[in-house]
Design an enzyme around this catalytic site. Structure first.
Site, PDB file in Angstrom:
ATOM      1  N   THR A 184       0.998  -1.078   0.063  1.00  0.00           N
ATOM      2  CA  THR A 184      -0.045   0.075  -0.071  1.00  0.00           C
ATOM      3  C   THR A 184       0.926   1.446   0.008  1.00  0.00           C
ATOM      4  OG1 THR A 184      -0.078   0.082   2.570  1.00  0.00           O
ATOM      5  CG2 THR A 184      -2.005  -1.080   1.418  1.00  0.00           C
ATOM      6  N   GLU A 329      -5.936  -3.832  -1.025  1.00  0.00           N
ATOM      7  CA  GLU A 329      -6.241  -4.897  -0.525  1.00  0.00           C
ATOM      8  C   GLU A 329      -7.632  -5.923  -1.245  1.00  0.00           C
ATOM      9  OE1 GLU A 329      -5.810  -1.999   0.563  1.00  0.00           O
ATOM     10  OE2 GLU A 329      -4.808  -2.069   2.612  1.00  0.00           O
ATOM     11  N   TRP A 442     -20.764  15.360   9.872  1.00  0.00           N
ATOM     12  CA  TRP A 442     -19.683  15.228   8.808  1.00  0.00           C
ATOM     13  C   TRP A 442     -20.007  15.820   7.278  1.00  0.00           C
ATOM     14  CZ3 TRP A 442     -18.512   9.134   8.991  1.00  0.00           C
ATOM     15  CH2 TRP A 442     -18.214   8.797  10.401  1.00  0.00           C
TER      16      TRP A 442
HETATM   17  P1  AMP Z   1      -5.201   2.114  -3.210  1.00  0.00           P
HETATM   18  O1  AMP Z   1      -5.158   1.003  -2.204  1.00  0.00           O
HETATM   19  O2  AMP Z   1      -3.835   2.706  -3.119  1.00  0.00           O
HETATM   20  O3  AMP Z   1      -5.481   1.792  -4.665  1.00  0.00           O
HETATM   21  O4  AMP Z   1      -6.196   3.140  -2.775  1.00  0.00           O
HETATM   22  C1  AMP Z   1      -7.485   2.635  -2.305  1.00  0.00           C
HETATM   23  C2  AMP Z   1      -8.243   3.875  -1.919  1.00  0.00           C
HETATM   24  O5  AMP Z   1      -8.610   4.689  -3.027  1.00  0.00           O
HETATM   25  C3  AMP Z   1      -9.806   3.422  -1.581  1.00  0.00           C
HETATM   26  O6  AMP Z   1      -9.956   2.994  -0.293  1.00  0.00           O
HETATM   27  C4  AMP Z   1     -10.407   4.762  -1.801  1.00  0.00           C
HETATM   28  O7  AMP Z   1     -10.300   5.619  -0.546  1.00  0.00           O
HETATM   29  C5  AMP Z   1      -9.738   5.196  -3.129  1.00  0.00           C
HETATM   30  N1  AMP Z   1     -10.541   5.306  -4.128  1.00  0.00           N
HETATM   31  C6  AMP Z   1     -10.422   4.219  -5.019  1.00  0.00           C
HETATM   32  N2  AMP Z   1     -11.230   4.279  -6.058  1.00  0.00           N
HETATM   33  C7  AMP Z   1     -12.026   5.363  -5.800  1.00  0.00           C
HETATM   34  C8  AMP Z   1     -13.136   6.061  -6.256  1.00  0.00           C
HETATM   35  N3  AMP Z   1     -13.692   5.512  -7.659  1.00  0.00           N
HETATM   36  N4  AMP Z   1     -13.656   7.027  -5.844  1.00  0.00           N
HETATM   37  C9  AMP Z   1     -13.155   7.556  -4.675  1.00  0.00           C
HETATM   38  N5  AMP Z   1     -12.196   6.889  -4.037  1.00  0.00           N
HETATM   39  C10 AMP Z   1     -11.718   5.845  -4.460  1.00  0.00           C
END
Ligand code: AMP
Length: 538
Positions: A184, A329, A442
């Site tokens: 991550t 994940e 919020w």
């Molecule tokens: P990563 O593991 O770096 O791919 O990040 C995942 C996180 O990116 C998710 O938990 C979300 O907070 C954010 N994320 C992924 N896709 C979207 C989306 N379409 N809209 C808003 N947030 C997103």
């Protein structure tokens, strides 16, 4: 009574061999790090993957070993995807945008024994060679002619393949064997490893091919702009092999003009990436006055897709936008936004509101919302809660980690705040760390940002909470204007008044030249909060 069906492990090597046999002449096109565009086919690729598997075996790489990459989306990286996992070794795709101390940490945590890197990342490879890690072999993903000279013991990838047979008998093993490892982004604390298995990868590949998911298809020319160093390019390489999609790999050139050039010359019909890269592409298309009429589908995920982006792709270029949500994940796909027949009768504006949601879970993923006490809250499209997920391609634990705070044994807590409506459409309102807590209520930073980006002069927006003596936090809106456009703070505020309820309106607006972007293309809200922590709200 058991069914009488064959039992075959779900293995990544079978995806490659299937592509070699049944999609043999379908092309894979790469813009190389060296510069030129190179082409092969799934059959040509498979021959080189088998040569590579022989070469890796000859170098002593065996089942369970971890082979790291620091590489762009290229043919050679794709070959490593199949050869390393096919052998039963683990492919560790390192994000080159991580700071050097985190690279050292994850190379050690992963136990990397080999590093294969694009020459772009020579300084990072040299860094890893200069610190204590288990890496024994360094391989530059190039030929001898381009091999950096001042790196002792470095071999070129092409020299490894020379003389190796084009045949290889892939081992069969338990489908639960680890196949790849991705960390991550470590925006909070140290990066954590997510260890995928052959089974989870193949199941995820089937899932993303579904028409109501990402519809990865042999009908398409697919351009994964999403990096192969971040969640396996959303699983596209594996799925493309299964269905025989032509693949176009952009290499290091991720700027708008280069992408536009690839899309038009290779007739790309389906492209996938995060909003920040599409900003560049849309700007280049506008400047050059090019209509990307060949583009049928643009998958946007990783961050919330702004409304103006959906409108631009759909109305100016005639492409359908597929908004999707996932995370490292989740391999990564959790939801995809495909409209239902009933949405056909909606007005354009109403349809846009549906498309802004992150979509419905795909079969194999279950989602639920819980409150602060872990109690399930209704899926009524209004009540927001902490989003939890489970399924066959959801991480059950982090690699070598004692941190089980994200798991209750059954559900994985995503860290996102969302609503889910009666049709199952999930909408992210925030990352739990990014919500703006105003007077016990919020405010969704994403909604404030969307409203700002609806203004024609605004290219990017980020809303963050800044401390407030009475309300605890109030929103500050930080925006980047389009290069050739102007708007005053007063006019932008007046525009926002038409889009947001009064108490969601930002208390202040700041114009900046650029937003801080993290290693996976997302706005670094934490950095903004830090920068503006002493901001004097009016
Ligand atoms: P990563 O593991 O770096 O791919 O990040 C995942 C996180 O990116 C998710 O938990 C979300 O907070 C954010 N994320 C992924 N896709 C979207 C989306 N379409 N809209 C808003 N947030 C997103």
């Amino acid at each position: 009574m058991n069914g009488l069906m064959m039992q075959q492990p779900l293995l990544i090597s079978s995806q490659l061999e299937f592509a070699a046999r049944f999609h043999q002449s379908v092309e894979i096109v790469t813009r190389t790090v060296e510069g030129p565009i190179v082409r092969t086919t799934w059959s040509g690729l498979a021959k080189r993957v088998r040569q590579l598997a022989n070469a890796l075996s000859a170098s002593g790489i065996k089942r369970g070993d971890v082979v790291a990459t620091l590489a762009w989306n290229t043919q050679r990286h794709l070959e490593l995807y199949f050869a390393v996992s096919g052998l039963g070794a683990v492919l560790h795709t390192i994000n080159p945008r991580l700071p050097p101390d985190q690279l050292t940490y994850i190379a050690n945590d992963a136990g990397d024994v080999m590093l294969c890197f694009d020459t772009t990342f020579l300084p990072l490879a040299k860094h890893l060679a200069s610190v204590q890690t288990p890496i024994k072999h360094f391989v530059a993903l190039t030929d001898d002619a381009h091999l950096p000279k001042d790196f002792q013991g470095l071999r070129s990838y092409e020299s490894l393949l020379v003389g190796q047979p084009e045949t290889f008998t892939w081992p069969s093993f338990d489908e639960n064997t680890a196949s790849s490892l991705c960390y991550t982004s470590g925006t909070v604390g140290l990066p954590k490893g997510v260890l995928y298995s052959h089974r989870s990868t193949v199941l995820h590949s089937y899932a993303i091919c579904m028409v109501d998911a990402l519809a990865i298809s042999g009908q398409d020319v697919t351009l994964p702009v999403v990096p192969m160093f971040h969640v396996n390019a959303w699983g596209v390489p594996y799925a493309a092999a299964m269905v025989g999609s032509k693949l176009v790999l952009p290499g290091p050139a991720l700027d708008g003009v280069s992408l536009l050039d690839l899309i038009t010359t290779e007739h790309v019909t389906s492209a996938l990436g995060v909003p920040t890269v599409w900003l560049g592409l849309l700007a280049a298309a506008k400047t050059k006055q090019v209509k990307m009429s060949m583009l049928q589908k643009v998958t946007i995920g990783g961050s919330a897709c702004p409304p103006s982006m959906i409108t631009a792709f759909q109305e100016e270029h005639g492409a359908r936008v597929l908004h999707a949500w996932g995370m490292t994940e989740l391999s990564p796909l959790g939801t995809a936004n495909v409209l239902l027949p009933k949405h056909a009768s909606l007005s354009k504006e109403e349809r846009l509101q549906v498309q802004l949601k992150q979509g419905r879970p795909i079969f194999g993923i279950d989602l639920r919302l819980v409150d602060d006490d872990g109690k399930v809250v209704p899926h009524d499209g209004k009540t927001s809660g902490h989003l939890e997920a489970k399924g066959g391609w959801v991480a059950s634990a982090y690699f070598k980690s004692d941190d089980h705070s994200h798991h209750d044994g059954e559900w994985f807590a995503t860290g996102d705040i969302a609503t889910i409506d009666g049709d199952g459409y999930m909408q992210i309102t925030d990352r739990s760390k990014d919500v703006i807590k105003s007077g016990g209520e919020w405010i969704s930073s994403i909604d404030v940002e969307h409203a700002a980006m609806m203004h024609p002069a605004i290219a990017q927006a980020a809303a963050v909470g800044v401390p407030h003596p009475r309300w605890v936090e109030r929103p500050l809106l930080v925006v980047v204007k389009h290069k050739d456009k102007e708007v005053s703070k007063e006019d932008l505020r007046a525009f926002l008044e038409t889009k947001l309820v009064k108490w969601w309106l930002p208390d202040a607006i700041e114009f900046v030249d650029a937003l801080p972007i993290g290693p996976t293309g997302k706005v670094l809200k934490r950095q903004l909060r830090e920068k503006f922590k002493d901001y004097a709200l009016p």
